[in-house]
Scaffold this motif. Structure first.
Motif, short mmCIF file in Angstrom:
data_model
loop_
_atom_site.label_atom_id
_atom_site.label_comp_id
_atom_site.label_asym_id
_atom_site.label_seq_id
_atom_site.Cartn_x
_atom_site.Cartn_y
_atom_site.Cartn_z
N TRP A 1 -30.83 24.11 72.20
CA TRP A 1 -31.27 24.44 73.52
C TRP A 1 -31.30 23.30 74.54
N HIS A 2 -31.80 22.13 74.21
CA HIS A 2 -32.03 20.97 75.17
C HIS A 2 -30.60 20.49 75.36
N GLU A 3 -29.75 20.70 74.47
CA GLU A 3 -28.35 20.16 74.51
C GLU A 3 -27.55 21.18 75.68
N ILE A 4 -27.88 22.26 75.59
CA ILE A 4 -27.17 23.44 76.34
C ILE A 4 -27.57 22.99 77.82
N GLN A 5 -29.11 22.83 78.05
CA GLN A 5 -29.69 22.60 79.20
C GLN A 5 -29.15 21.33 79.81
N GLY A 6 -28.92 20.29 79.18
CA GLY A 6 -28.15 19.13 79.53
C GLY A 6 -26.79 19.25 79.98
N ALA A 7 -26.02 19.93 79.00
CA ALA A 7 -24.63 20.26 79.43
C ALA A 7 -24.72 21.03 80.84
N ILE A 8 -25.47 22.00 81.12
CA ILE A 8 -25.54 22.59 82.33
C ILE A 8 -25.69 22.02 83.35
N SER A 9 -26.43 20.79 83.22
CA SER A 9 -27.07 20.20 84.33
C SER A 9 -25.84 19.11 84.94
N VAL A 10 -24.76 19.01 84.07
CA VAL A 10 -23.82 17.91 84.44
C VAL A 10 -22.83 18.66 85.34
N ASN A 11 -22.61 17.74 86.37
CA ASN A 11 -21.61 18.28 87.46
C ASN A 11 -20.47 17.20 87.56
N LEU A 12 -19.28 17.67 86.94
CA LEU A 12 -18.28 16.54 86.68
C LEU A 12 -17.48 16.31 88.05
N ASP A 13 -17.54 17.28 89.02
CA ASP A 13 -16.99 17.05 90.34
C ASP A 13 -17.76 15.96 91.12
N ASN A 14 -19.16 15.99 90.97
CA ASN A 14 -19.89 14.75 91.67
C ASN A 14 -20.30 13.74 90.91
N GLN A 15 -19.99 13.74 89.68
CA GLN A 15 -20.16 12.64 88.81
C GLN A 15 -21.61 12.40 88.29
N ASP A 16 -22.17 13.60 88.60
CA ASP A 16 -23.90 13.43 88.11
C ASP A 16 -24.53 14.43 87.34
N MET A 17 -25.82 14.10 87.02
CA MET A 17 -26.40 14.92 86.30
C MET A 17 -28.06 15.14 86.91
N GLU A 18 -28.43 16.44 87.16
CA GLU A 18 -29.65 16.68 87.65
C GLU A 18 -30.51 17.51 86.91
N PHE A 19 -31.18 17.23 85.81
CA PHE A 19 -31.61 18.14 84.65
C PHE A 19 -32.66 19.18 85.48
N GLU A 20 -33.74 18.53 86.22
CA GLU A 20 -34.58 19.07 86.58
C GLU A 20 -34.23 20.36 87.67
N SER A 21 -33.19 20.09 88.51
CA SER A 21 -32.94 21.09 89.63
C SER A 21 -31.86 21.90 89.14
N ARG A 22 -30.90 21.69 87.81
CA ARG A 22 -29.75 22.47 87.43
C ARG A 22 -30.20 23.19 86.30
N LYS A 23 -31.32 22.66 85.51
CA LYS A 23 -31.55 23.49 84.17
C LYS A 23 -32.00 24.77 84.51
N LEU A 24 -31.80 25.76 83.43
CA LEU A 24 -31.67 27.18 83.52
C LEU A 24 -33.04 27.41 83.45
N ARG A 25 -33.74 28.46 84.26
CA ARG A 25 -35.08 29.00 84.13
C ARG A 25 -35.50 29.95 83.54
N VAL A 26 -34.58 30.62 82.87
CA VAL A 26 -34.33 31.68 81.88
C VAL A 26 -33.96 31.07 80.68
N ASP A 27 -34.35 32.04 79.34
CA ASP A 27 -33.96 31.30 78.13
C ASP A 27 -32.69 31.98 77.72
N ALA A 28 -32.04 31.53 76.49
CA ALA A 28 -30.98 32.00 76.11
C ALA A 28 -30.71 33.63 75.78
N LYS A 29 -31.87 34.07 75.36
CA LYS A 29 -31.85 35.56 75.13
C LYS A 29 -31.78 36.32 76.22
N ARG A 30 -32.35 35.83 77.19
CA ARG A 30 -32.24 36.59 78.53
C ARG A 30 -31.01 36.60 79.18
#
Length: 761
Positions: free
Chosen positions: A448-477
């Motif tokens: 799950w932490h790898e999925i959250q990390g992948a979600i937090s990557v923005n290739l267009d901006n060439q950056d990663m913002e874990f706290e602001s882009r991480k999912l606030r709901v779990d995988a089951k939701r």
């Protein structure tokens, strides 16, 4: 005569110093054992080492005192015999203390090996799987008893006599075979209490090819057999030590050790679930070896090994087992009572949790489901989840309408997928689509932490913002009943292998081809981010680490080549290749610009990547793929060498920073929790790509460092008390020379120093 005496004096002194010198390099390596001794609370090793260094200093002090006397030459004839005796006594003390040190080192080695359950054989242990499935059985105590009471199963279970020691239970996908396997394991464990028998088991899992192999099964079963018979430890340890590897990976050695371990016990029951999850060649290895083992046992030992396989009949396993195995085919009639009981209990739960809001009765819900389940526990389970997920009484009533209710598993998956992929919340839907696609194409179960990390990557901006882009709901939701979250290893996996088949071949709303490309580009693009690079100082890397930038590192670094290879092999669109080409060029420029290893490019690699042959650095790409794949599959000493690859260095550096930060945060619980969210609980990773602990990691640096030493010095001495049991040698030749010299020295010794017993015993 005087000159001769002087010469004798200096020769004796030099011989003594030579002996000390020969032992000092060995003693210096006891630092590794001292760390182990602290871990197992053994202070006596440190005391023994202190006595040896005291002996050295005392010898040196006396030698200096004697030969610094102004008139030592005049006094030599009268005093040398006395001092020679004294010197000899000091040397003998050193020998005795050396034996004491070796005895304590042996004790530390023994304790460490037992506490670690000899990590050479440890796999992701099956107890957690069994506990999970047996917990489910507690709610349905009669489920699966039909199989326990089946005549063929009763014969197989009978400790006294067995008609057919090889049994195969087969059924359609979703028939509940894993739960049935757990029921049989529990039944055998009950028999263990009153019979001299042992049970070992293994659960194969889909989408985890490294787990579904003969060697993986052998490692896990060996670990269980060692718990049943620790007398096997010396023999297995000796074979492991001479293999040169820190984990069991030789097929021949795995077969040999498993045979010895199984034959060492009076009667062993082996249960393997999910054999159909294995690749074809692994299925053949597994079934052939166990079948031949049973055939080799003759006479009174003919039923001492019982093997039970659970799988669907995929057209291959039947050919491998049908001629030798007794077969139990699971039918709809067999599972009817169990499924009806499950549906009844779950229907009552729907009524109870809705406090009377829903009008459909328990009997009506059960009636609808019983018309369609067709012997599939999985269908009943997912159908109940589908009904529980209805948002209102009207929706539930409509869902139970005969012409609307799904009639088979494919229709049911379609309803579950529609609920997710046709959601009105666009952001939730897009996140669910990406996660489902990643899970389908991932080379191993994603955490799950790898999925959250992948979600937090923005290739267009060439950056990663874990706290602001991480999912606030779990995988089951997000993904509903199509996925399961496994707390034991933090992985998110599809609910069943049939779900993957459905998503790949029957779900039109999910653009899986684009999602495979998405994951491929994500791995490459992530490794191109500014958090990686030789120009970064440690302080800047700490900032990245504290913000979660390295949460996708382990997966992307290990599998970028796998994803690129699989995607390009199936790609037919040259325009899409052009979009990826620049990303590949940036990747090669960053990590492979200096790489010029002299190695041939396999023809299949050149053929697979032919779509890139017009690119500027085609040969560089082929080299990078070939070198990385070799490192990911090589187990000898050469695999430690990076072969001029900068990428391996850029993987290790962030990991070192992470360890440095967490090592200084002993009392900072907030930071520990944040790092666990970003990186999982096991931060201390093995640097070798081919090792499973490159991904799995360890909870402490001491465990990891001990593991790495076994990679670097994989050939270990098994002589009792020898420190090289833990320190090891780099080559088999070095080990053989050591054993030869040790044997000669041992044969020459007349007396031996008594071994000190463990003070805790």
């Amino acid at each position: 005569q005087v000159a001769s005496a002087y010469s004798e004096a200096f020769d004796a002194l030099l011989d003594a110093y030579e002996e000390i010198g020969d032992n000092i390099p060995l003693i210096s390596q006891y630092q590794d054992l001292l760390e182990c001794a602290q871990a197992v609370h053994n202070p006596y090793l440190q005391k023994a080492l202190t006595m040896i260094y005291t002996d050295i200093l005392e010898f040196h002090r006396n030698a200096l005192r004697y030969f610094q006397q102004r008139i030592w030459k005049q006094l030599f004839q009268a005093t040398w015999k006395t001092f020679r005796t004294k010197f000899s006594g000091l040397v003998e003390n050193m020998r005795r203390h050396q034996r004491l040190l070796e005895s304590q080192a042996s004790l530390v080695q023994s304790i460490q090996l037992r506490e670690l359950n000899i990590a050479h054989f440890e796999q992701l242990f099956q107890d957690l799987d069994y506990e999970n499935f047996s917990r489910k059985l507690k709610n349905y105590p009669e489920s699966g008893l039909w199989l326990v009471n089946d005549g063929r199963m009763q014969s197989w279970l009978n400790p006294d006599m067995c008609g057919s020691p090889l049994l195969w239970v087969t059924g359609i996908p979703g028939a509940g075979k894993t739960i049935l396997a757990s029921r049989i394991i529990g039944t055998i464990q009950s028999l263990e209490k009153s019979n001299p028998i042992s049970v070992v088991f293994f659960y194969c899992k889909h989408n985890d090819p490294e787990r579904n192999t003969f060697c993986a099964i052998a490692k896990d079963i060996l670990a269980q057999l060692l718990n049943a018979n620790d007398g096997l430890l010396p023999y297995i340890l000796e074979k492991a030590a001479s293999s040169g590897h820190t984990v069991l990976q030789s097929l021949d050695l795995a077969k040999h050790l498993l045979e010895i371990a199984l034959k060492s016990l009076e009667k062993v029951y082996v249960v393997i679930d999910g054999l159909d999850e294995c690749e074809r060649k692994e299925k053949k290895k597994i079934t052939t070896w166990f079948r031949e083992m049973i055939d080799d046992l003759a006479g009174t030992d003919s039923d001492n090994l019982r093997c039970l396989f659970f799988s669907q009949d995929d057209g291959e396993i039947g050919k491998l087992l049908a001629a030798k195995a007794s077969i139990v085919k699971i039918t709809a009639h067999d599972t009817k009572a169990d499924i009806e009981k499950y549906i009844s209990i779950q229907s009552e739960k729907i009524q109870a949790t809705t406090a009377g809001m829903y009008t459909p009765s328990v009997s009506r819900i059960a009636f609808i489901l019983l018309n369609y389940y067709e012997g599939m526990f999985l269908f009943a389970k997912l159908a109940m989840k589908h009904l529980k997920g209805q948002p209102s009484r009207e929706a539930l009533t409509e869902a139970l309408t005969p012409n609307i209710f799904p009639r088979d598993l494919e229709q049911l998956y379609d309803r579950l997928a529609d609920r997710i992929l046709k959601s009105g919340d666009v952001l939730m839907r897009e996140a669910a689509e990406r996660i489902l696609g990643w899970i389908v194409y991932a080379k191993r179960p994603l955490r799950w932490h790898e999925i959250q990390g992948a979600i937090s990557v923005n290739l267009d901006n060439q950056d990663m913002e874990f706290e602001s882009r991480k999912l606030r709901v779990d995988a089951k939701r997000l993904c509903g009943s199509l996925v399961d979250y496994h707390h034991s290893d933090d992985t998110v996996q599809l609910v069943h292998l049939t779900a993957r088949t459905f998503l790949l071949h029957h779900q039109t709303n999910l653009q899986l081809a684009s999602l495979e490309l998405d994951l491929t580009r994500l791995c490459l693009g992530y490794l191109n981010l500014r958090c990686f690079g030789n120009g970064l100082d440690n302080e800047k890397m700490k900032e990245f680490a504290l913000s979660g930038w390295y949460s996708f590192l382990t997966y992307a670094a290990r599998h970028w080549a796998d994803h690129l290879e699989h995607w390009v092999e199936n790609c037919r669109d040259t325009e899409v290749v052009k979009k990826v080409e620049q990303q590949v060029q940036d990747f090669l420029q960053k990590y492979w610009s200096k790489a010029r290893p002299q190695m041939p490019i396999p023809k299949d690699i050149r053929q697979k990547f032919k779509l890139f042959q017009e690119s500027d650095n085609f040969e560089g790409l082929l080299t990078a793929i070939s070198v990385w794949k070799k490192q990911c599959t090589s187990f000898g000493p050469a695999s430690v060498v990076s072969e001029q690859s900068e990428l391996l260095e850029q993987i290790i550096r962030p990991r070192d920073i992470l360890e440095l930060i967490i090592g200084s945060a002993v009392d900072n619980e907030g930071l520990k929790l944040r790092f666990s969210t970003y990186y999982g609980p096991r931060l201390y990773k093995c640097p070798r790509l081919s090792c499973e602990y490159f991904t799995e990691g360890f909870e402490t640096g001491l465990q990891r460092d001990s593991h790495i030493k076994k990679h670097d010095r994989g050939f270990s001495c098994t002589y009792p008390g020898c420190p090289y049991g833990l320190l090891g040698f780099k080559t088999k030749n070095e080990l053989e020379k050591h054993i030869s010299s040790h044997r000669s020295a041992t044969e020459a010794e007349v007396e031996s120093f008594p071994v000190i017993q463990d003070p805790r015993s």
